[in-house]
Design a protein around this motif. Structure first.
Motif, short mmCIF file in Angstrom:
data_model
loop_
_atom_site.label_atom_id
_atom_site.label_comp_id
_atom_site.label_asym_id
_atom_site.label_seq_id
_atom_site.Cartn_x
_atom_site.Cartn_y
_atom_site.Cartn_z
N ALA A 137 -38.83 -34.85 -11.76
CA ALA A 137 -37.61 -34.34 -12.39
C ALA A 137 -36.56 -34.14 -11.31
O ALA A 137 -36.86 -34.13 -10.11
N TYR A 138 -35.32 -33.97 -11.72
CA TYR A 138 -34.23 -33.77 -10.78
C TYR A 138 -33.12 -32.98 -11.47
O TYR A 138 -33.10 -32.85 -12.70
N ILE A 139 -32.17 -32.48 -10.70
CA ILE A 139 -31.00 -31.80 -11.25
C ILE A 139 -29.75 -32.44 -10.65
O ILE A 139 -29.65 -32.62 -9.44
N LEU A 140 -28.84 -32.83 -11.54
CA LEU A 140 -27.61 -33.51 -11.12
C LEU A 140 -26.50 -33.20 -12.11
O LEU A 140 -26.70 -32.51 -13.11
N GLY A 141 -25.35 -33.76 -11.86
CA GLY A 141 -24.23 -33.68 -12.79
C GLY A 141 -23.80 -35.07 -13.19
O GLY A 141 -23.97 -36.03 -12.43
N PHE A 142 -23.26 -35.20 -14.40
CA PHE A 142 -22.74 -36.49 -14.86
C PHE A 142 -21.59 -36.23 -15.82
O PHE A 142 -21.61 -35.28 -16.60
N GLY A 143 -20.60 -37.10 -15.76
CA GLY A 143 -19.46 -36.92 -16.64
C GLY A 143 -18.79 -38.21 -17.01
O GLY A 143 -19.08 -39.28 -16.46
N VAL A 144 -17.89 -38.11 -17.96
CA VAL A 144 -17.12 -39.26 -18.42
C VAL A 144 -16.06 -39.60 -17.38
O VAL A 144 -15.24 -38.77 -17.03
N GLU A 145 -16.09 -40.82 -16.89
CA GLU A 145 -15.10 -41.26 -15.92
C GLU A 145 -13.93 -41.94 -16.63
O GLU A 145 -12.78 -41.70 -16.29
N ALA A 146 -14.24 -42.77 -17.61
CA ALA A 146 -13.18 -43.46 -18.34
C ALA A 146 -13.48 -43.57 -19.83
O ALA A 146 -12.58 -43.49 -20.65
N ASP A 147 -14.75 -43.75 -20.19
CA ASP A 147 -15.11 -43.96 -21.59
C ASP A 147 -16.57 -43.58 -21.78
O ASP A 147 -17.39 -43.82 -20.89
N PRO A 148 -16.92 -42.98 -22.93
CA PRO A 148 -18.32 -42.58 -23.15
C PRO A 148 -19.30 -43.75 -23.21
O PRO A 148 -20.51 -43.54 -23.20
N ASP A 149 -18.79 -44.97 -23.26
CA ASP A 149 -19.69 -46.13 -23.20
C ASP A 149 -20.47 -46.15 -21.89
O ASP A 149 -21.50 -46.82 -21.78
N GLU A 150 -20.00 -45.39 -20.89
CA GLU A 150 -20.71 -45.31 -19.63
C GLU A 150 -22.14 -44.79 -19.83
O GLU A 150 -23.04 -45.10 -19.04
#
Length: 566
Positions: A458-471
């Motif tokens: 397991a791991y802990i990170l962050g992720f977000g929308v850069e331009a479009d939720p298709d990411e």
């Protein structure tokens, strides 16, 4: 060596004493700047000078099409340009593209490029560079995560399979015009073009499968507002202004990007060797009292989360993942670590984005429910109070990248919360580039390969929308497990695959939103990622610097507008 350590220790001691003497009262907030003292008088911006900005992690490489991480894009956004970029409302606007036309059937896009653009080595930028970049993403030997951007184009799949010598859906009309044709209308196509364009004349004789090893990763040539000068490993990267930049020369002469431990970087702020750096939330009340600097917060469309390797037998059972979610007191994490800089997240899609579904399964903090789910999954507590099944304890290791204090502290609280219900978890701290080697593993000869159960738990990170939720498609689509994408949790669900593909073909935004919401709901039910919190990131900025305006696109996205005040 001893003398060097003593100097750092002295600086840290002085900084600590200064912080302890500062007020701990919450700073007042006005727009993006927070100050507990009178704001410094605005000085007149001057042309030239150097600004030093520091981050907690060193880049892995400086090629924008190779597994780009935030550590990389903090630098590459200043060196490379893309065809299009998102504005602050997430609308795509031109960068290297002056404008574009879309055919009536929604399948052809003709881009008119800005004229007179040059690469940093003086070579002219043309449509051939654009063709080269996107064709390379479909090369059968390319395995660095961005193929999904070109997959909708006519002929991309055939080229990738070695059945064609070019992509028929990419057509260079002339030096300043290029046309893309997709197999069918593809809603997020333009946003998928938000990726740095690389120079054909530098990389044309190198297989895309070898780009990661190429010298240009350490000495990149772009078209952006800043030129690469040098990279001192473990210390800094130096950039200089591109005085001939098509968007107008930057106001600064140079930007130095340093990287290192947060405490060391903060100490360097005290000595005024660094102008801008992230601030651990715990230090913000005191840092805001500095008379020569202010706090600026970076807004984001991101979520911090725990991800699980579904190849691991323990995490294949959704009830185990759901139990772990119920055992997390997210409110306690936010109030203890983040305060006003964070909020609880129950969705992996950011709450301020249209992709967020307001009607999702919520895993309230409920240790009894967590225990019931584990028992339902066949686990019983052993004599040590640890849940076990078939003689094997429910025990795993969480990979925690260093550099972000809030993330590191969150991991400690998660360990306490999970052990409270009878789940054993160990923390393994490592730098971010090392974590990447676990999530995106390679063979002995350096080729990307599939993730196995032994690569990580397991791991802990962050992720977000850069331009479009298709990411998100690259992170959850079955077809996008490494080496074909970022689905390193190896998640696979036919319904999610169908919805992710269906949303790409839906041009009507409201209908597309409903499809994305269904994706979010199914992912919330499966909890392969457990969302923890959303956070705004505070930076300390020396008052001599103006124009620093970080947002969800990145901390350095507008670096050409930074200036020094007289």
């Amino acid at each position: 060596m001893k003398k060097k350590r003593s100097l750092v220790g002295l600086i840290l001691l002085i900084f600590t004493l200064l912080l302890s003497a500062c007020s701990s009262e919450s700073a007042s907030t006005t727009k993006n700047q927070e100050k507990s003292n009178e704001p410094a008088k605005e000085g007149k911006e001057k042309v030239g000078g150097t600004v030093t900005v520091a981050f907690n992690s060193e880049p892995g490489n400086l090629n924008p099409v190779i597994w780009a991480t935030t550590s990389d894009t903090n630098v590459t956004h200043m060196i490379f340009d893309s065809l299009v970029i998102p504005d602050k409302e997430l609308k795509m606007v031109g960068s290297l593209a002056e404008n574009w036309d879309v055919s009536e059937d929604g399948k052809s896009y003709t881009f008119h490029l800005k004229k007179g653009v040059k690469w940093h080595d003086g070579e002219p930028f043309t449509a051939k560079d654009v063709e080269f970049t996107f064709t390379s993403l479909a090369d059968g030997k390319y395995d660095a995560g961005a193929y999904w951007r070109v997959d909708p184009i006519v002929g991309a799949a055939e080229y990738k399979a070695g059945k064609a010598d070019k992509i028929t859906g990419i057509e260079v009309i002339d030096d300043n015009t290029i046309k893309f044709t997709t197999k069918e209308p593809f809603a997020p196509f333009i946003s998928g073009l938000f990726i740095g364009i690389v120079p054909e004349h530098i990389l044309k004789d190198v297989s895309p499968g070898e780009w990661e090893k190429h010298q240009s990763n350490r000495a990149p040539i772009g078209t952006g507002p800043f030129k690469f000068v040098k990279w001192e490993t473990g210390q800094y990267i130096e950039l200089e202004a591109n005085k001939d930049y098509f968007g107008g020369a930057p106001k600064l002469d140079k930007i130095i990007v340093r990287f290192g431990d947060a405490n060391t970087m903060l100490a360097s702020v005290l000595s005024k060797d660094i102008d801008i750096t992230p601030v651990p939330v715990a230090e913000t009340p005191s840092v805001s009292s500095l008379d020569y600097a202010g706090l600026v917060t970076q807004t984001s469309l991101s979520v911090y989360y725990v991800g699980f390797n579904s190849k691991n037998a323990q995490f294949k059972d959704v009830r185990v993942r759901q139990a772990l979610a119920h055992a997390i007191d997210k409110k306690a994490i936010v109030s203890t670590i983040l305060g006003k800089y964070g909020q609880v997240a129950d969705d992996i899609f950011p709450s301020k984005h249209w992709s967020h579904n307001p009607d999702l399964p919520i895993y309230q903090y409920d240790t009894a429910k967590a225990a019931a789910l584990l028992e339902e999954a066949g686990y019983k507590k052993n004599s040590k109070g640890i849940y076990a099944k078939d003689g094997k304890e429910l025990s795993f290791t969480m990979e925690v990248p260093t550099g972000t204090k809030e993330r590191e502290k969150s991991a400690v609280l998660l360990k306490e919360m999970w052990e409270k219900v009878g789940v054993k978890m160990e923390i393994r701290s490592l730098d971010f580039p090392t974590l990447v080697t676990k999530l995106l593993p390679k063979t002995k000869d350096g080729k990307q390969r599939a993730v196995t159960k032994d690569d990580y738990d397991a791991y802990i990170l962050g992720f977000g929308v850069e331009a479009d939720p298709d990411e998100y498609r690259s992170y959850f689509g079955t077809a996008y497990m490494p080496p074909n994408g970022y689905n390193f949790v190896s998640y696979s669900d036919p319904k999610v695959d169908q919805l992710l593909e269906q949303q790409t073909k839906e041009i009507d935004l409201e209908k597309r939103q409903q499809l994305i919401w269904e994706v979010g709901k199914k992912l919330a039910e499966d909890e392969i990622w457990i969302p923890l919190y959303e956070q705004v990131s505070p930076f300390v900025v020396n008052n001599r610097v103006s124009g620093f305006d970080p947002d969800f696109r990145g901390a350095t996205f507008n670096a050409e507008d930074w200036a020094i005040k007289e």
